[in-house]
Design a protein around this motif. Structure first.
Motif, short mmCIF file in Angstrom:
data_model
loop_
_atom_site.label_atom_id
_atom_site.label_comp_id
_atom_site.label_asym_id
_atom_site.label_seq_id
_atom_site.Cartn_x
_atom_site.Cartn_y
_atom_site.Cartn_z
N SER A 1 -4.86 -5.09 5.29
CA SER A 1 -4.75 -5.67 3.97
C SER A 1 -3.77 -5.65 3.18
CB SER A 1 -5.92 -4.85 3.32
OG SER A 1 -5.35 -3.35 3.52
N ALA A 2 -2.71 -5.12 3.59
CA ALA A 2 -1.46 -4.98 2.90
C ALA A 2 -0.07 -5.78 3.80
CB ALA A 2 -0.90 -3.50 2.89
N ALA B 1 -3.25 -0.89 -2.26
CA ALA B 1 -3.73 0.49 -2.60
C ALA B 1 -2.91 1.64 -2.66
CB ALA B 1 -4.56 0.72 -0.93
N ILE C 1 3.57 -1.22 3.78
CA ILE C 1 3.20 0.05 3.41
C ILE C 1 4.24 1.08 3.17
CG2 ILE C 1 1.70 2.04 4.51
CD1 ILE C 1 0.35 0.24 6.33
N LEU D 1 -4.84 -0.42 6.56
CA LEU D 1 -4.02 -0.76 5.47
C LEU D 1 -2.98 -1.93 6.03
CD1 LEU D 1 -3.00 2.34 3.67
CD2 LEU D 1 -4.51 0.56 2.87
N ALA E 1 0.75 -1.25 0.10
CA ALA E 1 0.00 0.00 0.01
C ALA E 1 0.87 1.05 -0.07
CB ALA E 1 -0.99 -0.04 1.14
#
Ligand code: AMP
Ligand code: MG
Length: 404
Positions: free
Chosen positions: A244-245, A223, A248, A241, A182
């Motif tokens: 989901s990641a 993202a 980052i 995030l 992300a």
């Protein structure tokens, strides 16, 4: 202050290899760029059936041993066998079959006479050279036997691996999962792509650039977002995030200004480190772990962001993907002198000459010069103890020209 190498090591220690996953062979396109977690063993022989290596005539070699230009052999052509013919055919003694490259050899045949040494006849063919048994024939299993390892574990899958992967009779392939990354740009001045900035505003260019670098590096994009310059805004952007990641990347808000939102959000939290490095550009950097997810906090200048990605983030992401961390470097000769600050590893923007054997600096090495960023073709790495490069010196270079 930390050196580039010290900081690279620190980040690599935190970059753990992601788990393996089985991917269906039908997603072969997405396997390219991933690292194999287990040996790929063929389930089938390759070739899967004995077939012709040439366009020509399938024969019993014994029937044409006397053929020569002076005494050609004439044979009845009993069949036509194109590639994809699935019939189980048998050749009668004294006859031949016209056959195409890749078509199954009929039983009884043991050689193919290339069309070039025949008259190309369709009913009767005249053959003007002898062939030996086995010539122009690819035998079932001569390339690969069932159970053979065709690609070893640890291999980075590239387009050249696709043919054997596609042909090995597999339904799934075990690969190291590639990090989903992300990207978050921080800054109250930032606008999304396509908008015309007003006074005091700029378009977010780091987000799209890092998205492109992530894709080019062979990683997945989770993202691409923006957030404002408060600690709360950064935490609100990063917290979801982190679930989901796998990693980052943030840009901006890590230097010495009054409103540095990464620092406002995480300085002193124990989960984040803000450091200064002996490098140019890219001196201020941050790294932390949020909800188990590594966060690479890069400085906001586009040039600094690019250099920081290549020098720190790409190696860590590669390690997470099971790849060797180092990105490719090559050596080049300096074609025009330039200065480098004392005590700093400089990543100088250069252009190539002489097919990449020679590099010259672009004018203006300031970290905000965007036109120069677009124009530079490589980064020359000047060690911290070198303050001036002279014509003829050797430097190590990271190319920005390739896609790999
Ligand atoms: P910062 O690191 O936040 O102090 O930003 C340093 C410089 O980079 C400032 O001129 C910012 O406006 C610029 N900058 C920060 N983030 C971005 C971005 N995402 N895109 C383009 N420029 C940026
Ligand atoms: Mg900022």
């Amino acid at each position: 202050m930390l050196t580039v190498e010290e900081y690279q090591r620190r980040l690599l220690q935190a970059a753990t290899r992601l788990p393996s996953e089985n991917r269906p062979i039908t997603e072969i396109g997405s396997l390219v760029g991933a690292v194999l977690d287990k040996d790929v063993r063929s389930a089938v022989p390759l070739p899967g059936f004995t077939n012709s290596a040439m366009d020509g005539y399938a024969v019993r070699a014994a029937d044409v041993t006397t053929a020569s230009a002076d005494a050609p052999v004439r044979m009845t052509v009993s069949d036509d066998i194109p590639a994809g013919d699935t019939r189980q055919l048998t050749l009668r003694p004294g006859e031949c079959a016209r056959i195409m490259t890749g078509a199954p050899l009929p039983d009884g045949a043991d050689a193919v006479v290339p069309v070039e040494i025949t008259d190309g006849g369709l009913e009767i063919v005249t053959i003007s050279e002898a062939v030996t048994a086995g010539s122009s024939v690819r035998h079932r299993g001569e390339d690969v036997q069932p159970g053979d390892t065709v690609i070893p574990a640890g291999t980075l899958l590239l387009p050249r691996h696709v043919p054997v992967l596609a042909s090995a009779g597999l339904t799934e392939v075990a690969v190291v999962r590639r990090p989903r990354v992300a990207v978050v740009s921080t800054g109250d001045e930032l606008l999304p792509l396509g908008e015309r900035p007003g006074h005091g505003q700029i378009v977010d260019s780091n987000g799209p650039m890092l998205a492109a670098l992530v894709a080019q590096g062979g990683f997945e994009l989770a993202a691409v977002t923006r957030c404002g310059d408060t600690g709360e805004a950064v935490r609100a952007a990063l917290t979801p995030l982190a679930d989901s990641a796998d990693a980052i990347i943030t840009t901006g808000g890590v230097s010495a200004g009054a409103f540095e939102p990464l620092k406002l959000a995480f300085e002193g939290s124990g989960s984040f480190d803000f450091v200064k490095l002996t490098m140019q550009p890219g001196k201020p950097q941050g790294f932390g772990i949020i909800g188990g997810t590594p966060v690479f906090a890069l400085p906001g200048n586009p040039v600094s962001s690019l250099v920081s990605f290549l020098v720190f983030v790409a190696p860590a992401l590669r390690a997470m993907a099971g790849r060797s961390p180092e990105i490719a470097r090559h050596r080049a000769t300096v074609g025009e002198q330039w200065q480098s600050p004392p005590g700093r590893t400089q990543f100088a923007r250069v252009v190539y000459a002489d097919n990449g054997h020679v590099v010259r600096p672009i004018g203006g090495q300031g970290s905000h010069v965007m036109g120069g960023l677009a124009g530079c073709q490589a980064l020359a790495i000047v060690p911290a103890d070198v303050t001036s490069l002279s014509v003829g010196d050797e430097v190590e270079v990271i190319s920005l020209e390739g896609l790999a």
